[in-house]
Design an enzyme around this catalytic site. Structure first.
Site, mmCIF file in Angstrom:
data_model
loop_
_atom_site.group_PDB
_atom_site.id
_atom_site.type_symbol
_atom_site.label_atom_id
_atom_site.label_comp_id
_atom_site.label_asym_id
_atom_site.label_seq_id
_atom_site.Cartn_x
_atom_site.Cartn_y
_atom_site.Cartn_z
ATOM 1 N N ARG A 77 -19.507 -23.329 26.713
ATOM 2 C CA ARG A 77 -18.102 -23.647 26.395
ATOM 3 C C ARG A 77 -17.871 -25.116 26.078
ATOM 4 O O ARG A 77 -16.770 -25.612 26.174
ATOM 5 C CB ARG A 77 -17.154 -23.193 27.520
ATOM 6 C CG ARG A 77 -17.219 -21.705 27.787
ATOM 7 C CD ARG A 77 -15.967 -21.190 28.462
ATOM 8 N NE ARG A 77 -16.130 -19.783 28.772
ATOM 9 C CZ ARG A 77 -16.590 -19.308 29.913
ATOM 10 N NH1 ARG A 77 -16.905 -20.141 30.887
ATOM 11 N NH2 ARG A 77 -16.712 -18.025 30.097
ATOM 12 N N LYS A 121 -13.272 -30.389 13.143
ATOM 13 C CA LYS A 121 -13.296 -28.999 12.666
ATOM 14 C C LYS A 121 -14.750 -28.574 12.563
ATOM 15 O O LYS A 121 -15.563 -29.262 11.937
ATOM 16 C CB LYS A 121 -12.656 -28.884 11.281
ATOM 17 C CG LYS A 121 -11.178 -28.548 11.297
ATOM 18 C CD LYS A 121 -10.663 -28.174 9.907
ATOM 19 C CE LYS A 121 -9.165 -27.942 9.946
ATOM 20 N NZ LYS A 121 -8.608 -27.639 8.609
ATOM 21 N N LYS A 126 -8.789 -39.876 6.713
ATOM 22 C CA LYS A 126 -9.091 -38.723 7.559
ATOM 23 C C LYS A 126 -8.737 -39.026 9.025
ATOM 24 O O LYS A 126 -8.116 -38.217 9.714
ATOM 25 C CB LYS A 126 -10.569 -38.335 7.424
ATOM 26 C CG LYS A 126 -10.969 -37.192 8.346
ATOM 27 C CD LYS A 126 -11.398 -35.948 7.643
ATOM 28 C CE LYS A 126 -11.430 -34.748 8.586
ATOM 29 N NZ LYS A 126 -12.188 -33.621 8.127
ATOM 30 N N GLU A 146 -4.042 -29.317 13.768
ATOM 31 C CA GLU A 146 -3.397 -28.741 12.583
ATOM 32 C C GLU A 146 -2.180 -27.901 12.981
ATOM 33 O O GLU A 146 -1.978 -26.794 12.494
ATOM 34 C CB GLU A 146 -4.410 -27.852 11.827
ATOM 35 C CG GLU A 146 -4.155 -27.747 10.345
ATOM 36 C CD GLU A 146 -5.327 -27.114 9.609
ATOM 37 O OE1 GLU A 146 -5.825 -27.752 8.685
ATOM 38 O OE2 GLU A 146 -5.767 -26.025 10.007
ATOM 39 N N ARG A 199 -2.109 -32.333 9.435
ATOM 40 C CA ARG A 199 -3.505 -32.206 9.018
ATOM 41 C C ARG A 199 -3.691 -31.297 7.804
ATOM 42 O O ARG A 199 -4.664 -31.418 7.072
ATOM 43 C CB ARG A 199 -4.308 -31.692 10.222
ATOM 44 C CG ARG A 199 -5.768 -31.638 9.934
ATOM 45 C CD ARG A 199 -6.603 -31.369 11.163
ATOM 46 N NE ARG A 199 -7.993 -31.438 10.768
ATOM 47 C CZ ARG A 199 -8.997 -31.695 11.560
ATOM 48 N NH1 ARG A 199 -8.796 -31.894 12.842
ATOM 49 N NH2 ARG A 199 -10.236 -31.737 11.104
ATOM 50 N N ASN A 236 -6.206 -30.264 3.391
ATOM 51 C CA ASN A 236 -6.604 -29.022 2.748
ATOM 52 C C ASN A 236 -6.193 -28.997 1.275
ATOM 53 O O ASN A 236 -6.267 -27.958 0.618
ATOM 54 C CB ASN A 236 -5.977 -27.836 3.497
ATOM 55 C CG ASN A 236 -6.997 -26.784 3.878
ATOM 56 O OD1 ASN A 236 -6.973 -25.686 3.345
ATOM 57 N ND2 ASN A 236 -7.911 -27.112 4.783
ATOM 58 N N HIS A 258 -11.776 -22.842 -1.672
ATOM 59 C CA HIS A 258 -12.508 -21.953 -0.761
ATOM 60 C C HIS A 258 -12.666 -20.557 -1.359
ATOM 61 O O HIS A 258 -13.683 -19.878 -1.138
ATOM 62 C CB HIS A 258 -11.780 -21.861 0.590
ATOM 63 C CG HIS A 258 -12.103 -22.993 1.518
ATOM 64 N ND1 HIS A 258 -11.423 -23.208 2.697
ATOM 65 C CD2 HIS A 258 -13.048 -23.973 1.461
ATOM 66 C CE1 HIS A 258 -11.930 -24.267 3.316
ATOM 67 N NE2 HIS A 258 -12.907 -24.749 2.575
HETATM 68 N N1 LIG Z 1 -15.412 -29.864 9.165
HETATM 69 C C1 LIG Z 1 -14.743 -30.461 8.204
HETATM 70 O O1 LIG Z 1 -13.718 -31.109 8.416
HETATM 71 C C2 LIG Z 1 -15.271 -30.372 6.801
HETATM 72 C C3 LIG Z 1 -14.748 -31.216 5.826
HETATM 73 C C4 LIG Z 1 -15.241 -31.128 4.531
HETATM 74 C C5 LIG Z 1 -16.271 -30.237 4.243
HETATM 75 N N2 LIG Z 1 -16.775 -29.453 5.220
HETATM 76 C C6 LIG Z 1 -17.899 -28.560 4.956
HETATM 77 O O2 LIG Z 1 -19.010 -29.357 4.579
HETATM 78 C C7 LIG Z 1 -19.906 -28.549 3.808
HETATM 79 C C8 LIG Z 1 -20.402 -29.322 2.614
HETATM 80 O O3 LIG Z 1 -21.151 -30.419 3.058
HETATM 81 P P1 LIG Z 1 -22.120 -31.208 2.044
HETATM 82 O O4 LIG Z 1 -21.483 -31.357 0.753
HETATM 83 O O5 LIG Z 1 -22.584 -32.384 2.794
HETATM 84 O O6 LIG Z 1 -23.294 -30.159 1.777
HETATM 85 P P2 LIG Z 1 -24.682 -29.858 2.517
HETATM 86 O O7 LIG Z 1 -24.632 -30.038 3.953
HETATM 87 O O8 LIG Z 1 -25.077 -28.519 2.001
HETATM 88 O O9 LIG Z 1 -25.661 -30.957 1.892
HETATM 89 C C9 LIG Z 1 -25.911 -30.938 0.521
HETATM 90 C C10 LIG Z 1 -27.421 -30.978 0.227
HETATM 91 O O10 LIG Z 1 -27.912 -32.266 0.459
HETATM 92 C C11 LIG Z 1 -29.103 -32.233 1.253
HETATM 93 N N3 LIG Z 1 -29.118 -33.508 1.937
HETATM 94 C C12 LIG Z 1 -28.311 -33.909 2.946
HETATM 95 N N4 LIG Z 1 -28.494 -35.210 3.189
HETATM 96 C C13 LIG Z 1 -29.431 -35.647 2.340
HETATM 97 C C14 LIG Z 1 -30.001 -36.918 2.105
HETATM 98 N N5 LIG Z 1 -29.627 -37.992 2.746
HETATM 99 N N6 LIG Z 1 -30.955 -36.999 1.127
HETATM 100 C C15 LIG Z 1 -31.322 -35.903 0.427
HETATM 101 N N7 LIG Z 1 -30.797 -34.684 0.586
HETATM 102 C C16 LIG Z 1 -29.858 -34.562 1.539
HETATM 103 C C17 LIG Z 1 -28.918 -31.005 2.084
HETATM 104 O O11 LIG Z 1 -30.141 -30.524 2.570
HETATM 105 C C18 LIG Z 1 -28.270 -30.054 1.060
HETATM 106 O O12 LIG Z 1 -29.227 -29.465 0.239
HETATM 107 C C19 LIG Z 1 -19.128 -27.311 3.418
HETATM 108 O O13 LIG Z 1 -19.593 -26.221 4.171
HETATM 109 C C20 LIG Z 1 -17.715 -27.630 3.786
HETATM 110 O O14 LIG Z 1 -16.978 -26.483 4.126
HETATM 111 C C21 LIG Z 1 -16.287 -29.507 6.486
HETATM 112 O O1 LIG Z 2 -10.281 -31.646 8.260
HETATM 113 C C1 LIG Z 2 -9.468 -30.910 7.728
HETATM 114 O O2 LIG Z 2 -8.462 -30.502 8.298
HETATM 115 C C2 LIG Z 2 -9.702 -30.420 6.352
HETATM 116 O O3 LIG Z 2 -9.008 -29.546 5.873
HETATM 117 C C3 LIG Z 2 -10.816 -31.080 5.587
HETATM 118 C C4 LIG Z 2 -11.431 -30.199 4.496
HETATM 119 O O4 LIG Z 2 -11.977 -31.088 3.532
HETATM 120 C C5 LIG Z 2 -12.566 -29.321 4.993
HETATM 121 O O5 LIG Z 2 -13.182 -28.702 3.901
HETATM 122 C C6 LIG Z 2 -12.226 -28.317 6.073
HETATM 123 O O6 LIG Z 2 -13.375 -27.730 6.585
HETATM 124 C C7 LIG Z 2 -11.334 -27.212 5.574
HETATM 125 O O7 LIG Z 2 -10.795 -26.612 6.681
HETATM 126 P P1 LIG Z 2 -10.380 -25.078 6.758
HETATM 127 O O8 LIG Z 2 -9.674 -25.004 8.062
HETATM 128 O O9 LIG Z 2 -9.526 -24.811 5.571
HETATM 129 O O10 LIG Z 2 -11.624 -24.280 6.725
#
Ligand SMILES: NC(=O)c1ccc[n+]([C@@H]2O[C@H](COP(=O)([O-])OP(=O)(O)OC[C@H]3O[C@@H](n4cnc5c(N)ncnc54)[C@H](O)[C@@H]3O)[C@@H](O)[C@H]2O)c1
Ligand SMILES: O=C(O)C(=O)C[C@@H](O)[C@H](O)[C@H](O)COP(=O)(O)O
Ligand SMILES: [Zn+2]
Length: 366
Positions: free
Chosen positions: A121, A143, A227, A237, A248, A252, A259
């Site tokens: 947890r 998130k 951010k 959110e 927040r 989005n 998405h």
């Molecule tokens: N939690 C949040 O608030 C939030 C916000 C925005 C996006 N996201 C999520 O993030 C994800 C996208 O992340 P991303 O764009 O980083 O993609 P990713 O994690 O898939 O990385 C992209 C590619 O780059 C490679 N890679 C990573 N670091 C590297 C480096 N330094 N050198 C060479 N290769 C490298 C990875 O292996 C992968 O093939 C999505 O799933 C999205 O939903 C989450």
């Molecule tokens: O941090 C947030 O809040 C965001 O919405 C950032 C987005 O860039 C990110 O892709 C996030 O994962 C989207 O959230 P979701 O709740 O729509 O899945």
């Protein structure tokens, strides 16, 4: 002499810093805190060498370090990979005083954050994002989650890290396509909150499309600040619409259609590419609804295209996209809700727009 790293504070229940700089591994033990004995380092195969280096460092500092290698990109954000991580932690005897370190892009930090949120947890997690997108967005704000066949990030939790270490050297090895994908979230921050970001990109789009641009560090710091400010004011959110202000959900922007595209593409597209089209779509939607001026609406397509990001998608996909958008997290009952701009840096919610507006907006991106 090495420059001092930049630190941006996130006002969570337990406030933490996002550190931007070089050679930041020395900060890790301090972030893990007292009493941690075992540390699991979660990384994709592409970052095995970096994962091993972190484990060596941790071992040298007296921790027992375990590697958890996960699949690349969105293939990591599945229930199966989550269960695999739980089983490694169980077999290694991880207790509540042990911790997780993620090193990788946003997919790794999303998955690892969710592992940390759910194991016993909740255990400590420190993120070390290695993509632009991970640094400016995914690793910050708590998130976490995984995808399901029905939609993007449908299962997850809010779980804040103890700290985020952004080592800029990681960007040097990032494929250009992935760097540019991260710029979509940078541009998003420009439109919703900090237009200086747009000015910096527009000054030299070809330069901005790579990490050696002279304003790269400023773009990263400004985006993280957007951010941090946004999540600090609305961590969970919960502020949906209070007068004109939104919380927040502003982050989005472009994600409702974005998405949906990711789902239609079975999560084979990069997130930023899908979000790019999603932002042009909501700019057109706001224009069609009489909310946004022509110049700001047109600026979306211009700046995103100048970076090499996609701004159109298949016309025949519209019915599938509409289906996918029904499960967007901002949807309430059967009312779609879109983040739109009333003006530059003035995000708001457009609730249940008339279907004719949606069709008109989609026609502009297909
Ligand atoms: N939690 C949040 O608030 C939030 C916000 C925005 C996006 N996201 C999520 O993030 C994800 C996208 O992340 P991303 O764009 O980083 O993609 P990713 O994690 O898939 O990385 C992209 C590619 O780059 C490679 N890679 C990573 N670091 C590297 C480096 N330094 N050198 C060479 N290769 C490298 C990875 O292996 C992968 O093939 C999505 O799933 C999205 O939903 C989450
Ligand atoms: O941090 C947030 O809040 C965001 O919405 C950032 C987005 O860039 C990110 O892709 C996030 O994962 C989207 O959230 P979701 O709740 O729509 O899945
Ligand atoms: Zn995003």
């Amino acid at each position: 002499m090495t420059a001092e790293p930049t630190r941006i504070r996130v006002a969570a229940a337990a406030p933490y810093d996002v550190v931007i700089g070089n050679n930041l591994l020395g900060e890790l033990p301090g972030l893990l805190g007292e009493g941690v004995q075992r540390v699991a380092v979660i990384h994709p195969r592409a970052l095995r060498t970096s994962g091993d280096a972190i484990r060596d460092d941790l071992t040298g500092s007296g921790y027992t370090a375990h590697a958890i290698e996960i699949p690349d990109a969105e293939d990591a954000k599945t229930a199966e990979v989550l269960a695999y991580c739980w089983s490694v932690l169980g077999q290694a005897g991880f207790t509540r005083s042990d911790a997780i370190v993620s090193i990788g892009g946003g997919t790794t930090t999303d998955l690892a954050g969710f592992v940390a949120a759910t194991w016993l947890r909740g255990v400590t997690v420190v993120h070390i994002p290695t993509t632009l997108l991970g640094m400016v967005d995914a690793a910050v704000g708590g998130k976490t989650g995984i995808n399901t066949a029905e939609g993007k990030n449908l299962v997850g939790a809010f779980w804040e890290p103890a700290g985020v270490l952004c080592d800029l050297a990681a960007l040097e090895t990032l494929p250009r396509n992935d760097y540019v994908s991260g710029l979509a979230e940078v541009v998003k921050c420009g439109f919703i909150a900090d237009p200086v970001i747009l000015d910096l990109v527009e000054k030299d789009p070809a330069g901005a499309a790579g990490p050696s641009y002279d304003a790269t560090e400023e773009l990263i710091a400004r985006s993280i600040q957007v951010k941090a400010d946004t999540v600090g004011a609305d961590l969970r959110e919960r502020t949906t619409t209070a007068g004109r202000a939104i919380g927040r959900e502003a982050l989005n922007y472009g994600h409702t259609l974005g998405h949906a595209i990711e789902r239609v593409e079975r999560y084979k597209w990069r997130h930023g590419a899908a979000i790019s089209i999603g932002m042009v779509f909501v700019a057109e939607l706001a224009r069609a609804a009489g909310r946004l001026d022509d110049a700001t609406a047109d600026r979306h397509r211009a700046v995103l295209e100048s970076l090499g990001l996609p701004v159109t998608y298949r016309a025949d996909a519209w019915p599938h996209l509409q289906d996918a958008m029904k499960l967007d997290k901002k949807t309430r009952a059967d009312r779609l809700r879109f983040v739109v701009l009333d003006a530059l840096a003035r995000p708001t919610i457009l609730e249940a727009p008339d279907p004719s507006l949606l069709i008109a907006a989609y026609a502009e991106v297909s």
